[in-house]
Design an enzyme around this catalytic site. Structure first.
Site, PDB file in Angstrom:
ATOM      1  N   HIS A 126       0.835  -1.207   0.000  1.00 35.48           N
ATOM      2  CA  HIS A 126       0.000   0.000   0.000  1.00 35.48           C
ATOM      3  C   HIS A 126       0.865   1.249   0.000  1.00 35.48           C
ATOM      4  CE1 HIS A 126      -2.851   2.966   1.949  1.00 35.48           C
ATOM      5  NE2 HIS A 126      -3.499   2.573   0.872  1.00 35.48           N
ATOM      6  N   HIS A 151      -7.961   7.968  -4.438  1.00 36.43           N
ATOM      7  CA  HIS A 151      -8.671   6.696  -4.525  1.00 36.43           C
ATOM      8  C   HIS A 151      -9.761   6.699  -5.597  1.00 36.43           C
ATOM      9  CE1 HIS A 151      -7.154   6.338  -0.243  1.00 36.43           C
ATOM     10  NE2 HIS A 151      -6.609   5.328  -0.874  1.00 36.43           N
ATOM     11  N   ARG A 225     -15.453  15.256  21.424  1.00 34.20           N
ATOM     12  CA  ARG A 225     -15.635  15.251  22.878  1.00 34.20           C
ATOM     13  C   ARG A 225     -17.060  15.698  23.193  1.00 34.20           C
ATOM     14  NH1 ARG A 225     -16.533  13.913  27.435  1.00 34.20           N
ATOM     15  NH2 ARG A 225     -15.398  14.603  29.306  1.00 34.20           N
ATOM     16  N   CYS A 272      -8.389  18.862  24.031  1.00 30.33           N
ATOM     17  CA  CYS A 272      -9.086  18.519  25.259  1.00 30.33           C
ATOM     18  C   CYS A 272      -8.112  18.599  26.431  1.00 30.33           C
ATOM     19  CB  CYS A 272      -9.652  17.105  25.152  1.00 30.33           C
ATOM     20  SG  CYS A 272     -10.518  16.541  26.632  1.00 30.33           S
ATOM     21  N   TYR A 408     -12.214  20.025  35.144  1.00 25.75           N
ATOM     22  CA  TYR A 408     -11.224  20.747  34.344  1.00 25.75           C
ATOM     23  C   TYR A 408     -10.439  21.750  35.187  1.00 25.75           C
ATOM     24  CZ  TYR A 408     -13.812  18.570  30.566  1.00 25.75           C
ATOM     25  OH  TYR A 408     -14.421  17.648  29.755  1.00 25.75           O
TER      26      TYR A 408
END
Length: 553
Positions: A126, A151, A225, A272, A408
């Protein structure tokens, strides 16, 4: 038996001896041979070409003729086999059967449309590398092919056709959707390349080999998220409510209304707070999703500046502390919505470029990423980029949302869940300098001679990455990686830098301990180990990133 003995005696030499005299004649009669083998007309007659070996003696000539006849018979048998195979019905497979063939041990099958292919022998050939083809192992190619236009070229289809082994059962359908009583039943379809950390709510990251394939992350593999089920909002009835200051009426803005504000576009990296949490959990248990290195992605965002919308509603900077609070239209069964806030000073600063975004990479926001409108706060942790935005207000205190007040936040490594005081730590806003290796992967075998190391680097608050250092020996010696050429504006470096290093493998080395660390324009640098920055939520994980690989003998 005589013919079999003759064939065994003659066949080894036949190929070379008759190459010039027979193969040229064979080519000229190739089409006629195929017609003869496939014909259903028993009366059709074809004469074999006459054969002459004028320079051979009679004994040799006899052997040559016999060998040639055997070869001609083999050709006819081969064409007959091909034609019969073409007339047979293709083998039918179910999706479950295809799914069970996803490794070299079981063979590697993929599908395209209704066709099934065994690509085991093509994996190492590939052009994009074996790892990228293996992402589709046991499943459909379409989601991966859609990422790269090459492709769609005809020669790619021709190559794939060589590996076809059958077709999918027409009765075999995709797995049924979840029951409508399930709050996640209407979630969007996701790209199969994403590495899922949780299904409900859906949280997933792209594999490292795709993460830095392009500077801009394609929408389908942008890390996701979610804290709650994804709402399905009608753009025609959507309204964004902007609460005005005392004495002013609130604004109720449609999507068309937002489009009337000056359109602003910026390239921004979102990360995140829990990116690379898995490395902290290896040291000591933490609570949170096991993000690896992929909870970070980059997109080109477009929308209205938040400062323009706030000004339209009558807001302005204040002498006292104030916060802009955001509330999403995603909610739990009790009706509690996701919420977060940022300081008013950042929101009102045109140079901070905070957006109410309605486009992502030139397209309307995908549902997983906040359609129809989300907040984009450059240089700030992803938790403040509220999706499916429904309400904006200016308050004297930060948002009372759980995700602002009780999540957080960072703490000392000695703080545990019995002693934690969330009120004692500020909410995360700007993130620290970060980098990670995306190639090669942990445990991979690399060739002796030269190794290519690739990755990303980013720093919060608009601080530009000025250098990435890479070590092949665990940090004993260092080399400077080459940074990409994407421009980074001073104090407004909102997007990552991709980097790579090509370095010789030290002779005799059986393994490499590859390490990377980034430096930003404030000369902040990543800490060397996880221990001193460990915290009970596993956030702010930015120690040197390490990958161990083996070297081929």
């Amino acid at each position: 038996m005589l013919l079999l003995l003759l064939h065994r005696a003659v066949a080894p030499g036949l190929r070379q001896a008759c190459r010039l005299s027979f193969s040229s004649r064979l080519k000229s009669t190739h089409s006629r041979l195929c017609i003869q083998a496939c014909s259903t007309n028993d009366s059709s007659q074809h004469q074999c070409p006459s054969l002459a070996f004028s320079t051979e003696n009679s004994s040799t000539r006899g052997w040559r003729v016999m060998g040639t006849l055997l070869g001609l018979g083999a050709v006819l048998a081969y064409h007959d086999h091909r034609c019969r195979a073409a007339q047979k019905s293709p083998h039918i497979y179910t999706r479950e059967e295809v799914k069970s063939h996803s490794s070299p041990e079981t063979r590697i099958w993929v599908t395209l449309g209704s066709e099934v292919f065994d690509v085991t022998d093509f994996v190492d050939l590939h052009p994009g590398g074996p790892s990228k083809l293996m992402l589709a192992a046991g499943g459909p190619l379409e989601p991966f092919w859609a990422l790269y236009a090459v492709h769609s070229q005809s020669h790619v289809r021709e190559i794939l056709a060589q590996y076809k082994i059958g077709e999918l059962s027409p009765e075999d359908k995709l797995p049924p959707t979840l029951k409508t009583s399930d709050p996640y039943a209407n979630d969007p379809v996701r790209h199969p390349a994403l590495k899922v950390n949780s299904q409900r709510p859906f949280n997933a990251e792209p594999p490292p080999e795709l993460l830095t394939e392009t500077y801009i992350t394609p929408n389908p593999i942008f890390f996701t998220r979610n804290h709650l089920p994804v709402p399905n909002l009608d753009p025609d009835t959507y309204r964004l409510h902007i609460v005005g200051p005392p004495g002013r009426k609130p604004l109720s803005l449609s999507l068309d209304d937002l489009h009337q504000f000056p359109k602003h576009e910026i390239t921004v990296t979102l990360q995140c707070a829990g990116n690379r949490r898995s490395e902290m959990s290896q040291l000591k248990e933490v609570r949170g999703l096991e993000w690896r290195t992929g909870a970070i992605s980059t997109a080109r965002w477009a929308g209205a500046r938040l400062c323009d919308v706030l000004a339209k509603a009558g807001h302005q900077l204040r002498a006292t502390e104030a916060h802009v609070c955001f509330e999403g239209l995603d909610s739990d069964p009790t009706g509690t919505a996701y919420g977060a806030s940022i300081p008013l000073a950042r929101a009102m600063d045109p140079e901070a470029e905070v957006l109410l975004a309605y486009e992502m990479n030139g397209q309307p926001l995908p549902r997983d990423h906040g359609f129809p409108v989300r907040v984009v706060v450059p240089g700030v942790v992803g938790a403040r980029h509220v999706k499916w935005l429904g309400k904006v207000s200016v308050e004297p205190e930060e948002s009372h949302s759980h995700w602002q007040r009780r999540d957080y936040k960072g703490f000392c490594p000695s703080v545990d869940w019995d002693s934690v005081d969330f009120d004692s730590s500020p909410s995360i806003q700007e993130l620290p300098v970060q980098s990670a290796i995306t190639e090669p992967k942990e445990g991979e075998m690399v060739e002796a001679g030269e190794v290519t190391v690739k990755g990303y680097a980013w720093s919060g608050g608009g601080r530009a990455v000025i250098r990435v250092d890479v070590s092949l020996d665990g940090g004993l010696t260092w080399q400077v990686a080459e940074l990409d050429r994407e421009e980074q504006r001073p104090r407004k470096a909102w997007a990552w830098r991709l980097w790579q290093l090509q370095a010789p493998v030290p002779p005799g080395k059986k393994e490499l301990n590859i390490v990377c660390k980034a430096v930003d324009d404030s000369y902040n640098v990543q800490p060397d180990t996880v221990g001193p920055i460990w915290n009970l939520r596993g956030v702010l994980s930015n120690a040197w990133h390490r990958v161990h690989v083996r070297v081929a003998s």
